[in-house]
Write a protein that holds these residues in place. Structure first.
Motif, short mmCIF file in Angstrom:
data_model
loop_
_atom_site.label_atom_id
_atom_site.label_comp_id
_atom_site.label_asym_id
_atom_site.label_seq_id
_atom_site.Cartn_x
_atom_site.Cartn_y
_atom_site.Cartn_z
N PRO A 125 -27.88 28.01 -46.36
CA PRO A 125 -29.10 27.86 -45.56
C PRO A 125 -28.99 26.75 -44.41
O PRO A 125 -28.19 25.82 -44.57
N LEU A 126 -29.98 27.25 -43.58
CA LEU A 126 -30.07 26.16 -42.41
C LEU A 126 -31.43 25.79 -42.23
O LEU A 126 -32.44 26.58 -42.11
N PHE A 127 -31.66 24.40 -42.50
CA PHE A 127 -32.83 23.78 -42.63
C PHE A 127 -33.16 23.23 -41.11
O PHE A 127 -32.55 22.77 -40.34
N PRO A 128 -34.38 23.39 -40.89
CA PRO A 128 -34.96 22.46 -39.56
C PRO A 128 -34.43 21.00 -39.55
O PRO A 128 -34.19 20.34 -40.50
N ALA A 135 -31.45 14.09 -50.61
CA ALA A 135 -30.70 14.45 -51.66
C ALA A 135 -30.72 15.92 -52.00
O ALA A 135 -29.79 16.81 -52.37
N ALA A 136 -32.09 16.34 -52.21
CA ALA A 136 -32.27 17.78 -52.77
C ALA A 136 -31.75 18.77 -51.65
O ALA A 136 -31.36 19.77 -51.99
N ARG A 137 -31.96 18.27 -50.30
CA ARG A 137 -31.48 19.39 -49.52
C ARG A 137 -29.90 19.70 -49.43
O ARG A 137 -29.52 20.64 -49.40
N GLU A 168 -37.23 26.39 -44.89
CA GLU A 168 -37.78 25.24 -45.26
C GLU A 168 -37.12 25.02 -46.63
O GLU A 168 -36.71 26.00 -47.38
N PRO A 169 -36.73 23.53 -46.69
CA PRO A 169 -35.75 23.34 -48.27
C PRO A 169 -36.90 23.56 -49.24
O PRO A 169 -38.24 23.39 -49.15
N MET A 170 -36.45 23.60 -50.43
CA MET A 170 -36.91 24.16 -51.73
C MET A 170 -37.86 22.69 -52.00
O MET A 170 -37.04 21.65 -52.00
N PRO A 171 -38.89 22.50 -52.47
CA PRO A 171 -39.45 21.34 -53.07
C PRO A 171 -38.38 20.73 -54.10
O PRO A 171 -37.93 21.56 -55.02
N PRO A 172 -38.17 19.69 -54.10
CA PRO A 172 -37.22 18.79 -55.26
C PRO A 172 -37.65 19.42 -56.58
O PRO A 172 -36.66 19.74 -57.22
N ALA A 173 -38.89 19.35 -57.09
CA ALA A 173 -39.22 19.52 -58.44
C ALA A 173 -38.79 21.03 -58.58
O ALA A 173 -38.47 21.51 -59.93
#
Length: 261
Positions: free
Chosen positions: A80-83, A62-64, A105-110
């Motif tokens: 952004p393009l994530f792996p 969901a965060a991504r 890399e996606p940002m950490p959800p927190a």
């Protein structure tokens, strides 16, 4: 607020362009701006509280999605393009050389939640037919604030590709909706509001027999096709708006006495 969804099978251009109703007429351009703005409000609200009611892979997914959709507000130069977002062969040209598309890399959800919690949206757009119709329905049907928000969020989720937010059960769905709508648990747990909106043919119900399996948040926030057609069209007055809603086939609307005198 930029609404972008890489995961959707439908292109961003297709999902965000003004659409036509069943009669073939082009939609008022103000509708798109109005729903764009409020989809942004919803994304900020959802994203800022995600870690409170999701965890593990569901939270990460969901965060991504939300990070992709809010890339401008987060200060990115491009979406952004994530792996794993695209097949590896698309990151190389026909000669096998890298195309230069950077992965991040996606940002950490927190961290994402904290960033979204302090973002502010621009001033809401000028009045549109959709806004006028939603305000008229709130008056005609004496909708509660939660019901009005529910219809607004449903219009947004139906119009744009929503983030993928998996729910574990119907009980989990009600707790999430409590947070999203900003109401007390009793308002949602009574289930009177969604039932009323479903009976009147405005809000789709989750598929029968599957509600207790959770599904997605979007299954609880989807307007019917007829309601979406009616609410995006300008009507001369409240009586005409109500008659247009009553004209829906198999919507259940005709079972209600008209509130318009």
């Amino acid at each position: 607020m930029t609404i972008y969804s890489f995961r959707s099978a439908v292109s961003d251009q297709t999902r965000l362009q003004p659409s036509c109703g069943r009669d073939g007429r082009a939609e008022h351009p103000g509708n798109k701006a109005f729903l764009h703005h409020h989809m942004g409000r919803l994304l900020l609200r959802i994203g800022s509280i995600l870690p409170q009611w999701l965890n593990g892979p569901e939270l990460a997914h969901a965060a991504r999605d939300i990070e992709r959709m809010c890339w401008r507000e987060l200060g990115y130069g491009k979406a952004p393009l994530f792996p794993g977002d695209v097949p590896p062969f698309l990151l190389h040209d026909e000669n096998g050389h890298p195309t230069g598309e950077p992965l991040q890399e996606p940002m950490p959800p927190a961290e994402l939640a904290a960033r979204l919690a302090v973002l502010e949206l621009s001033v809401p757009p000028s009045l549109s037919p959709t806004e006028s119709n939603l305000q008229a329905l709130a008056r005609l049907l004496n909708l509660t604030p939660a019901e009005s928000e529910w219809l607004l969020w449903s219009c947004c989720f139906t119009r744009f590709a929503p983030p993928t937010i998996a729910l574990r059960s119907a009980e989990h769905a009600w707790s999430v909706l409590t947070a999203v709508l900003g109401v007390s648990p009793d308002v949602i747990r009574s289930r009177e509001s969604p039932h009323r909106l479903q009976v009147m043919g405005m809000l789709k119900a989750p598929p029968l027999g599957l509600q207790d399996r959770g599904l997605l948040l979007s299954d609880w926030l989807t307007g019917t096709a007829h309601f979406m057609d009616v609410v995006k069209t300008a009507h001369p007055g409240a009586a005409e708006l109500w008659r247009a809603l009553q004209a829906g086939d198999a919507s259940g609307t005709n079972a209600w006495d008209s509130p318009v005198q």
